[in-house]
Design a protein around this motif. Structure first.
Motif, mmCIF file in Angstrom:
data_model
loop_
_atom_site.group_PDB
_atom_site.id
_atom_site.type_symbol
_atom_site.label_atom_id
_atom_site.label_comp_id
_atom_site.label_asym_id
_atom_site.label_seq_id
_atom_site.Cartn_x
_atom_site.Cartn_y
_atom_site.Cartn_z
ATOM 1 N N SER A 146 0.838 -1.212 0.000
ATOM 2 C CA SER A 146 0.000 0.000 0.000
ATOM 3 C C SER A 146 0.866 1.253 0.000
ATOM 4 O O SER A 146 0.503 2.262 -0.582
ATOM 5 C CB SER A 146 -1.000 0.005 1.159
ATOM 6 O OG SER A 146 -0.509 -0.719 2.233
ATOM 7 N N GLU A 159 0.626 4.179 -3.027
ATOM 8 C CA GLU A 159 0.409 5.616 -2.820
ATOM 9 C C GLU A 159 1.279 6.449 -3.763
ATOM 10 O O GLU A 159 1.006 7.606 -4.011
ATOM 11 C CB GLU A 159 0.732 6.007 -1.367
ATOM 12 C CG GLU A 159 -0.322 5.588 -0.359
ATOM 13 C CD GLU A 159 -1.627 6.359 -0.503
ATOM 14 O OE1 GLU A 159 -1.653 7.322 -1.292
ATOM 15 O OE2 GLU A 159 -2.605 6.001 0.163
ATOM 16 N N HIS A 165 -5.286 7.428 -5.139
ATOM 17 C CA HIS A 165 -5.503 8.149 -3.882
ATOM 18 C C HIS A 165 -6.586 7.449 -3.088
ATOM 19 O O HIS A 165 -7.581 7.022 -3.650
ATOM 20 C CB HIS A 165 -5.932 9.586 -4.158
ATOM 21 C CG HIS A 165 -5.035 10.296 -5.122
ATOM 22 N ND1 HIS A 165 -3.767 10.693 -4.794
ATOM 23 C CD2 HIS A 165 -5.217 10.654 -6.415
ATOM 24 C CE1 HIS A 165 -3.197 11.272 -5.846
ATOM 25 N NE2 HIS A 165 -4.061 11.256 -6.843
ATOM 26 N N GLN A 166 -6.382 7.375 -1.790
ATOM 27 C CA GLN A 166 -7.428 6.788 -0.961
ATOM 28 C C GLN A 166 -8.442 7.859 -0.593
ATOM 29 O O GLN A 166 -8.079 8.992 -0.287
ATOM 30 C CB GLN A 166 -6.817 6.194 0.304
ATOM 31 C CG GLN A 166 -6.462 4.738 0.103
ATOM 32 C CD GLN A 166 -5.897 4.138 1.364
ATOM 33 O OE1 GLN A 166 -4.846 4.540 1.818
ATOM 34 N NE2 GLN A 166 -6.602 3.178 1.919
ATOM 35 N N GLU A 189 -12.916 8.417 0.735
ATOM 36 C CA GLU A 189 -14.096 7.750 1.274
ATOM 37 C C GLU A 189 -15.295 8.663 1.067
ATOM 38 O O GLU A 189 -15.148 9.889 1.020
ATOM 39 C CB GLU A 189 -13.853 7.542 2.777
ATOM 40 C CG GLU A 189 -14.964 6.822 3.485
ATOM 41 C CD GLU A 189 -14.808 6.905 5.008
ATOM 42 O OE1 GLU A 189 -15.782 6.544 5.677
ATOM 43 O OE2 GLU A 189 -13.752 7.342 5.502
ATOM 44 N N TRP A 194 -11.840 1.279 -4.657
ATOM 45 C CA TRP A 194 -11.447 2.660 -4.977
ATOM 46 C C TRP A 194 -10.171 2.735 -5.779
ATOM 47 O O TRP A 194 -9.723 3.793 -6.156
ATOM 48 C CB TRP A 194 -11.312 3.509 -3.716
ATOM 49 C CG TRP A 194 -10.753 2.803 -2.536
ATOM 50 C CD1 TRP A 194 -11.476 2.297 -1.493
ATOM 51 C CD2 TRP A 194 -9.385 2.519 -2.243
ATOM 52 N NE1 TRP A 194 -10.641 1.711 -0.585
ATOM 53 C CE2 TRP A 194 -9.349 1.827 -1.010
ATOM 54 C CE3 TRP A 194 -8.181 2.767 -2.893
ATOM 55 C CZ2 TRP A 194 -8.171 1.395 -0.426
ATOM 56 C CZ3 TRP A 194 -7.010 2.334 -2.311
ATOM 57 C CH2 TRP A 194 -7.011 1.656 -1.091
ATOM 58 N N ASP A 195 -9.512 1.596 -6.062
ATOM 59 C CA ASP A 195 -8.300 1.689 -6.870
ATOM 60 C C ASP A 195 -8.620 1.375 -8.330
ATOM 61 O O ASP A 195 -7.917 0.635 -8.996
ATOM 62 C CB ASP A 195 -7.235 0.732 -6.343
ATOM 63 C CG ASP A 195 -7.762 -0.691 -6.213
ATOM 64 O OD1 ASP A 195 -8.993 -0.852 -6.227
ATOM 65 O OD2 ASP A 195 -6.950 -1.618 -6.097
#
Length: 316
Positions: A15, A19, A25-26, A28, A40-41
């Motif tokens: 992880s 990045e 980008h992470q 929510e 989300w990736d």
């Protein structure tokens, strides 16, 4: 020597490495987006993903590729990270107190790209036209805690430049093919609708901040607006995309035009067109629905832009 393990397990390294990848980008959503996959990736996806075909829909035989809308917006915001921080500094705002209350205004644009046929290629047979849907982040503002008014911290200086315009979806389709366009852009519209009811939580400048989005469909030309709202094409007796003026009325009255059309109303008119509840003749029915001929699928902001010009320029 202290017995602490200096070797990281593989997944944390993974992880950490991820990045560093561009566009990764992470983030929510609170609450989580309805009808949108939770991974989300995601990179580039099939343009039809998210489209649930119904019985009477012809499967769209087309090639389209797109980003998931929220992923593209996150990427655009991360590109503007320095501008956002600079904007906060210039406005004298303490960035550690500004973690919520960010508002992002997005201009959407969509247009045909004309003939893209291969003159002598031997690739797969694809429609000879292409359409591109894109967006531009127009402005970002923030309302600091306890303050009444929002402060603009970023304004796009060249909103019509191709440098600020980000492609979201590219498709081989003719822009006047209403069914195929609906099939491809329908899921985009569903994602955008879900985002309106939620807040994005994203790390900007090292702190998690929350963003709300507003979408303005002011980058569509008249032909595309008619297509998306299910209206007759531009040769129609009903000259305007925002009100029910006919050509004759428009030529009599160059001034008094009010915006009367709404997406909901167009949907109702389409139902009348489809069911003909009053058993009227084709002419009467057409007069009743005022040029609505297909099911509208994208709500376009009724603001006075390129659309009322059909009347205002007195071409009649």
């Amino acid at each position: 020597t202290s017995g602490r393990q200096i070797f990281q397990p593989l997944h944390t390294l993974r992880s950490a490495e991820k990045e560093l990848l561009p566009g990764f980008h992470q983030f929510e959503w609170q609450p989580a987006l309805k009808n949108v996959s939770s991974s989300w990736d995601v990179g580039i996806i099939n343009g039809l993903s998210g489209w649930t075909a119904s019985v009477d829909d012809v499967p769209a035989d087309t090639i389209a590729r797109r980003f998931r809308y929220d992923v593209a917006l996150v990427s655009a915001l991360k590109d503007l990270e320095e501008d956002i921080m600079e904007g906060l500094r210039q406005r004298g705002l303490d960035d550690s107190t500004c973690t919520s209350g960010f508002t992002v205004v997005v201009k959407e644009s969509c247009d045909g790209m004309g003939d893209v046929s291969e003159k002598h290629g031997s690739g797969p047979a694809v429609p000879e036209k292409a359409v591109r849907f894109s967006f531009t982040i127009m402005s970002i503002s923030v309302r600091a805690d306890g303050e009444e008014d929002a402060v603009t911290i970023f304004q796009e200086q060249k909103p019509n430049s191709e440098l600020s315009c980000r492609p979201l979806c590219l498709m081989f389709v003719d822009e006047s093919d209403h069914e195929t366009l609906t099939a491809i852009l329908g899921p985009v519209v569903a994602e955008r609708k879900a985002m309106l009811e939620s807040r994005l939580i994203l790390s900007v400048g090292g702190l998690l901040r929350s963003f709300r989005f507003f979408f303005r469909g002011t980058g569509f030309d008249e032909k595309m607006v008619r297509e998306m709202e299910g209206l007759e094409a531009s040769g129609s007796t009903y000259v305007c995309t925002l009100c029910d003026s006919t050509r004759a009325e428009a030529s009599q009255n160059m001034v008094l035009h009010s915006i009367t059309r709404s997406h909901t109303e167009n949907l109702e008119r389409y139902e009348i067109w489809r069911t003909n509840p009053f058993s009227e003749s084709a002419e009467e029915l057409r007069d009743r629905v005022k040029g609505v001929s297909a099911k509208p699928f994208m709500e376009t902001q009724t603001t006075l832009d390129a659309l009322h010009c059909d009347i205002g320029n007195a071409t009649e």
